[in-house]
Scaffold this active site. Sequence first.
Site, PDB file in Angstrom:
ATOM      1  N   SER A 135       0.874  -1.166   0.000  1.00  0.00           N
ATOM      2  CA  SER A 135       0.000   0.000   0.000  1.00  0.00           C
ATOM      3  C   SER A 135       0.913   1.218   0.000  1.00  0.00           C
ATOM      4  CB  SER A 135      -0.869  -0.033   1.251  1.00  0.00           C
ATOM      5  OG  SER A 135      -1.598   1.166   1.368  1.00  0.00           O
ATOM      6  N   LYS A 161      -1.164  -1.108  -4.381  1.00  0.00           N
ATOM      7  CA  LYS A 161      -2.329  -0.304  -3.997  1.00  0.00           C
ATOM      8  C   LYS A 161      -1.851   1.119  -3.801  1.00  0.00           C
ATOM      9  CE  LYS A 161      -4.670   0.097   0.460  1.00  0.00           C
ATOM     10  NZ  LYS A 161      -5.346  -0.683   1.528  1.00  0.00           N
ATOM     11  N   LYS A 163      -3.085   5.083  -2.624  1.00  0.00           N
ATOM     12  CA  LYS A 163      -4.120   5.856  -1.944  1.00  0.00           C
ATOM     13  C   LYS A 163      -4.592   6.951  -2.894  1.00  0.00           C
ATOM     14  CE  LYS A 163      -4.031   3.927   2.178  1.00  0.00           C
ATOM     15  NZ  LYS A 163      -5.207   3.346   2.820  1.00  0.00           N
ATOM     16  N   ASP A 188      -7.263   2.904  -2.986  1.00  0.00           N
ATOM     17  CA  ASP A 188      -7.967   2.969  -1.695  1.00  0.00           C
ATOM     18  C   ASP A 188      -8.263   4.435  -1.393  1.00  0.00           C
ATOM     19  OD1 ASP A 188      -8.959   2.717   0.862  1.00  0.00           O
ATOM     20  OD2 ASP A 188      -7.190   1.723   1.703  1.00  0.00           O
ATOM     21  N   GLU A 213     -11.143   0.474  -3.105  1.00  0.00           N
ATOM     22  CA  GLU A 213     -11.411   0.187  -1.693  1.00  0.00           C
ATOM     23  C   GLU A 213     -12.064   1.392  -1.020  1.00  0.00           C
ATOM     24  OE1 GLU A 213      -7.851  -1.250   0.191  1.00  0.00           O
ATOM     25  OE2 GLU A 213      -8.661  -0.999   2.212  1.00  0.00           O
ATOM     26  N   ASP A 238     -13.661  -1.825   3.418  1.00  0.00           N
ATOM     27  CA  ASP A 238     -12.707  -1.891   4.536  1.00  0.00           C
ATOM     28  C   ASP A 238     -13.425  -1.317   5.766  1.00  0.00           C
ATOM     29  OD1 ASP A 238     -10.661  -1.423   6.376  1.00  0.00           O
ATOM     30  OD2 ASP A 238      -9.321  -0.371   5.027  1.00  0.00           O
ATOM     31  N   LYS A 262      -9.499  -6.869   8.477  1.00  0.00           N
ATOM     32  CA  LYS A 262      -8.451  -6.421   9.399  1.00  0.00           C
ATOM     33  C   LYS A 262      -8.807  -6.946  10.774  1.00  0.00           C
ATOM     34  CE  LYS A 262      -7.149  -2.186   6.977  1.00  0.00           C
ATOM     35  NZ  LYS A 262      -7.358  -0.723   6.885  1.00  0.00           N
ATOM     36  N   GLY A 290      -3.883  -3.966   6.289  1.00  0.00           N
ATOM     37  CA  GLY A 290      -2.827  -3.597   7.232  1.00  0.00           C
ATOM     38  C   GLY A 290      -3.122  -2.255   7.864  1.00  0.00           C
TER      39      GLY A 290
HETATM   40  O1  OSB Z   1      -7.142   1.847   4.673  1.00  0.00           O
HETATM   41  O2  OSB Z   1      -5.954   0.123   4.434  1.00  0.00           O
HETATM   42  C1  OSB Z   1      -6.114   1.225   4.918  1.00  0.00           C
HETATM   43  C2  OSB Z   1      -2.963   2.288   6.806  1.00  0.00           C
HETATM   44  C3  OSB Z   1      -3.515   2.951   7.886  1.00  0.00           C
HETATM   45  C4  OSB Z   1      -4.874   3.078   7.958  1.00  0.00           C
HETATM   46  C5  OSB Z   1      -5.687   2.530   6.967  1.00  0.00           C
HETATM   47  C6  OSB Z   1      -5.150   1.855   5.895  1.00  0.00           C
HETATM   48  C7  OSB Z   1      -3.747   1.759   5.802  1.00  0.00           C
HETATM   49  C8  OSB Z   1      -3.052   1.145   4.682  1.00  0.00           C
HETATM   50  C9  OSB Z   1      -1.658   0.667   4.963  1.00  0.00           C
HETATM   51  O3  OSB Z   1      -3.481   1.102   3.563  1.00  0.00           O
HETATM   52  C10 OSB Z   1      -1.532  -0.801   5.002  1.00  0.00           C
HETATM   53  C11 OSB Z   1      -0.179  -1.172   5.545  1.00  0.00           C
HETATM   54  O4  OSB Z   1       0.798  -1.094   4.798  1.00  0.00           O
HETATM   55  O5  OSB Z   1      -0.097  -1.541   6.739  1.00  0.00           O
HETATM   56 MG    MG Z   2      -8.332   0.692   3.379  1.00  0.00          MG
END
Ligand code: OSB
Ligand code: MG
Length: 368
Positions: A135, A161, A163, A188, A213, A238, A262, A290
Amino acid sequence: MKISRVELREIRLPLVQFFETSFGRTTIRRVVLVRVEADGLTGWGEVACGEQPFFSHESPETAWHILRDFLVPWTLGREWTRASEVAPCFLRIRGHNMAKAALENALWDVEAQRERVSLARLIGGSHREIPCGVSIGIQNSIEELLEKIEREVAAGYQRIKVKVKPGWDVEVLERIRTAYPRLPLMADANSAYTLADLAHLKRFDRFCLMMIEQPLGWEDIVDHARLQREISTPVCLDESIHSADDARKAIEIGACKIINIKLGRVGGFTSARQVHDVCRAKNVPVWCGGMLETGIGRAHNVALSSLPGFALPGDISASKRYWTEDIIDPEVTVTTQGTIPVPQTPGLGYSPNLERIEKATVRRESFA
Ligand code: OSB
Ligand code: MG
């Protein structure tokens, strides 16, 4: 399992690189760890919440409060046969899933050691190796993002992925697709859009994303169902999924085609397995999300991902992408094929490094 002692700790760990989402930038993590002693064994859990209540309502302070004033007194000194027994008891508290997960998962760690099986085996996992994705947060420029993607693709990660948020989306995806026409790619949004952006979100379809996402509200499923009817990109939920019941309802009304599980968001291994089972019965693929976890939460994520319904690469990547030194030995490493082998040794399969944890601790409280 008689719980003789519980210790809460808050540690501070700087990220190797800031991580930015549509709700803000993180540079230093504040992480609450739970350490449980039972039957002469020690188990560890991690509270997955962010520093601020932006991803969910939880923060390190609320988790500390819920653990200290409710969850710890409810479990301490009592005899439990299995870790899963605490889950129905914790249901009495509404929400606060990340606080609940930290304590429940520490007990799963103890139970795996007691049974002398790996945590993955104990929860019913079957995969011996899990596929990994990364991510990548919002960057200062598209060029920096493209460099990061190049590095992660070269390292072998199986999907990327990125953001997105209004102003950092279509143009960014366009540039990525031009450079990587066939890259398994997803976006995401962390709830950065509303149905008023429908026409805009339809423009994402031409990038052939694996999924988008959580584009809409953090507790919504109704608008997501409407959106999913209008776009061809699969929607993955999510933030909106906190339980197996949420998953069932979302699937029933067509709010998503994929679910990100999660451990913290759904309240621990017991609930995560139920979400997994609901999705599996309905043929909805899941993957492990994550939350910028330290090695302890990461080790739990690796075990979770071994369940048979985890069909897509998760947001579980190498420790070194987050930390100069992780707090477990060995650190989590990823093969050049973009996989993590699931530990087969009894318990977590990684040892918490007490010296490093001690160095990073800023507060602690013990209950006996
Ligand atoms: O939305 O998946 C998410 C990190 C912090 C809060 C929300 C998210 C995330 C990530 C990072 O996308 C995932 C990771 O590398 O741990
Ligand atoms: Mg997410």
